[in-house]
Design a protein around this motif. Structure first.
Motif, short mmCIF file in Angstrom:
data_model
loop_
_atom_site.label_atom_id
_atom_site.label_comp_id
_atom_site.label_asym_id
_atom_site.label_seq_id
_atom_site.Cartn_x
_atom_site.Cartn_y
_atom_site.Cartn_z
N VAL A 34 0.77 -0.97 -0.03
CA VAL A 34 -0.09 -0.05 -0.05
C VAL A 34 0.93 1.09 -0.03
O VAL A 34 1.79 1.35 0.75
CB VAL A 34 -0.92 0.15 1.36
N THR A 35 0.69 2.03 -0.75
CA THR A 35 1.55 3.32 -1.21
C THR A 35 0.64 4.43 -0.25
O THR A 35 1.40 5.79 -0.10
CB THR A 35 1.79 3.89 -2.38
N GLY A 36 -0.53 4.46 0.04
CA GLY A 36 -1.36 5.35 0.23
C GLY A 36 -2.69 5.15 0.40
O GLY A 36 -3.42 4.26 -0.04
N TYR A 37 -3.67 6.20 1.12
CA TYR A 37 -5.00 6.11 1.06
C TYR A 37 -5.63 7.36 0.72
O TYR A 37 -5.03 8.53 0.75
CB TYR A 37 -5.61 5.83 2.57
N LEU A 38 -6.69 7.23 -0.01
CA LEU A 38 -7.51 8.24 -0.52
C LEU A 38 -8.63 8.36 0.41
O LEU A 38 -9.28 7.55 0.43
CB LEU A 38 -7.69 8.47 -1.80
N PRO A 39 -8.95 9.71 1.06
CA PRO A 39 -10.32 9.71 1.83
C PRO A 39 -11.43 9.48 0.68
O PRO A 39 -11.30 10.12 -0.31
CB PRO A 39 -10.30 11.33 2.30
N ALA A 40 -12.55 9.04 1.08
CA ALA A 40 -13.71 8.86 0.42
C ALA A 40 -14.98 9.24 1.07
O ALA A 40 -14.74 9.44 2.30
CB ALA A 40 -13.81 7.47 -0.29
N GLY A 41 -16.17 9.11 0.57
CA GLY A 41 -17.30 9.25 1.27
C GLY A 41 -17.44 8.36 2.06
O GLY A 41 -16.71 7.50 2.38
N TRP A 42 -18.58 8.17 2.68
CA TRP A 42 -19.18 7.17 3.89
C TRP A 42 -19.41 5.91 3.13
O TRP A 42 -20.45 5.58 2.31
CB TRP A 42 -20.32 7.99 4.16
N TYR A 43 -18.73 4.79 3.43
CA TYR A 43 -18.80 3.59 3.16
C TYR A 43 -18.46 3.42 1.60
O TYR A 43 -19.69 2.90 1.01
CB TYR A 43 -20.15 3.19 3.71
N PRO A 44 -17.39 3.60 0.98
CA PRO A 44 -17.15 3.42 -0.37
C PRO A 44 -17.21 1.81 -0.73
O PRO A 44 -16.60 1.10 0.15
CB PRO A 44 -15.93 3.88 -0.84
N THR A 45 -17.77 1.53 -1.97
CA THR A 45 -17.95 0.04 -2.05
C THR A 45 -17.53 -0.36 -3.46
O THR A 45 -17.43 -1.52 -3.56
CB THR A 45 -19.58 -0.22 -1.77
N SER A 46 -17.39 0.40 -4.15
CA SER A 46 -16.86 0.33 -5.67
C SER A 46 -15.96 1.17 -6.03
O SER A 46 -16.22 2.53 -5.91
CB SER A 46 -17.99 0.27 -6.55
N VAL A 47 -15.00 0.96 -6.83
CA VAL A 47 -14.24 2.16 -7.58
C VAL A 47 -13.97 1.65 -9.11
O VAL A 47 -13.96 0.29 -9.39
CB VAL A 47 -12.78 2.19 -6.90
N VAL A 48 -13.92 2.73 -9.88
CA VAL A 48 -13.71 2.29 -11.26
C VAL A 48 -12.68 3.43 -11.82
O VAL A 48 -12.69 4.60 -11.25
CB VAL A 48 -14.77 2.40 -12.05
N ASP A 52 -8.48 6.19 -19.38
CA ASP A 52 -7.22 6.77 -19.67
C ASP A 52 -6.23 6.99 -18.44
O ASP A 52 -5.04 7.37 -18.11
CB ASP A 52 -7.35 8.46 -20.18
N GLY A 53 -6.96 6.60 -17.40
CA GLY A 53 -6.09 6.43 -15.95
C GLY A 53 -5.90 7.71 -15.18
O GLY A 53 -5.61 7.79 -14.38
N ARG A 54 -6.62 8.76 -15.74
CA ARG A 54 -6.64 10.09 -15.08
C ARG A 54 -7.50 10.47 -13.96
O ARG A 54 -7.61 11.11 -13.15
CB ARG A 54 -6.76 11.21 -16.21
N LYS A 55 -8.91 9.38 -13.83
CA LYS A 55 -9.85 9.89 -13.17
C LYS A 55 -10.19 8.54 -12.02
O LYS A 55 -10.33 7.47 -12.99
CB LYS A 55 -11.07 10.37 -13.60
N LEU A 56 -10.64 8.43 -10.91
CA LEU A 56 -11.01 7.47 -10.22
C LEU A 56 -12.44 7.87 -9.80
O LEU A 56 -12.82 8.68 -9.24
CB LEU A 56 -9.96 7.32 -9.06
N PHE A 57 -13.40 6.92 -10.01
CA PHE A 57 -14.60 6.99 -9.53
C PHE A 57 -15.11 6.14 -8.33
O PHE A 57 -14.58 4.92 -8.56
CB PHE A 57 -15.53 6.88 -10.72
N VAL A 58 -15.78 6.78 -7.51
CA VAL A 58 -15.99 5.93 -5.93
C VAL A 58 -17.38 5.95 -5.88
O VAL A 58 -17.98 6.91 -5.76
CB VAL A 58 -15.07 6.72 -4.99
#
Length: 80
Positions: A34-48, A52-58
């Motif tokens: 693990v290189t780090g953590y990104l804060p997310a909203g309440w109870y993240p369940t899925s990521v995409v 192009d690899g420039r955006k992460l959807f949570v």
């Protein structure tokens, strides 16, 4: 509670939705660490990752507000 996984287009980075931490773990695949953590909203369940690899959807199961339980800014190891 890891619930969702997404691999970057270059297959070097894995993003893991950690529901109970309200964060997304950033994992270096080659080093298997693990290189780090990104804060997310309440109870993240899925990521995409965008093609192009420039955006992460949570996707969050319990809310839309950003929460940072440690009240510290998110930092990825090696970045200042």
């Amino acid at each position: 509670t890891p619930l969702g996984l997404a691999l970057s287009p270059d297959e070097k980075t894995l993003f893991v939705a950690l529901a109970d931490m309200n964060a997304v773990a950033v994992v270096d695949v080659a080093k298997a660490s693990v290189t780090g953590y990104l804060p997310a909203g309440w109870y993240p369940t899925s990521v995409v990752v965008s093609p192009d690899g420039r955006k992460l959807f949570v996707a969050n199961a319990k809310g839309v507000g950003v929460r940072n339980p440690n009240d510290k800014p998110a930092v990825v190891a090696g970045e200042d």
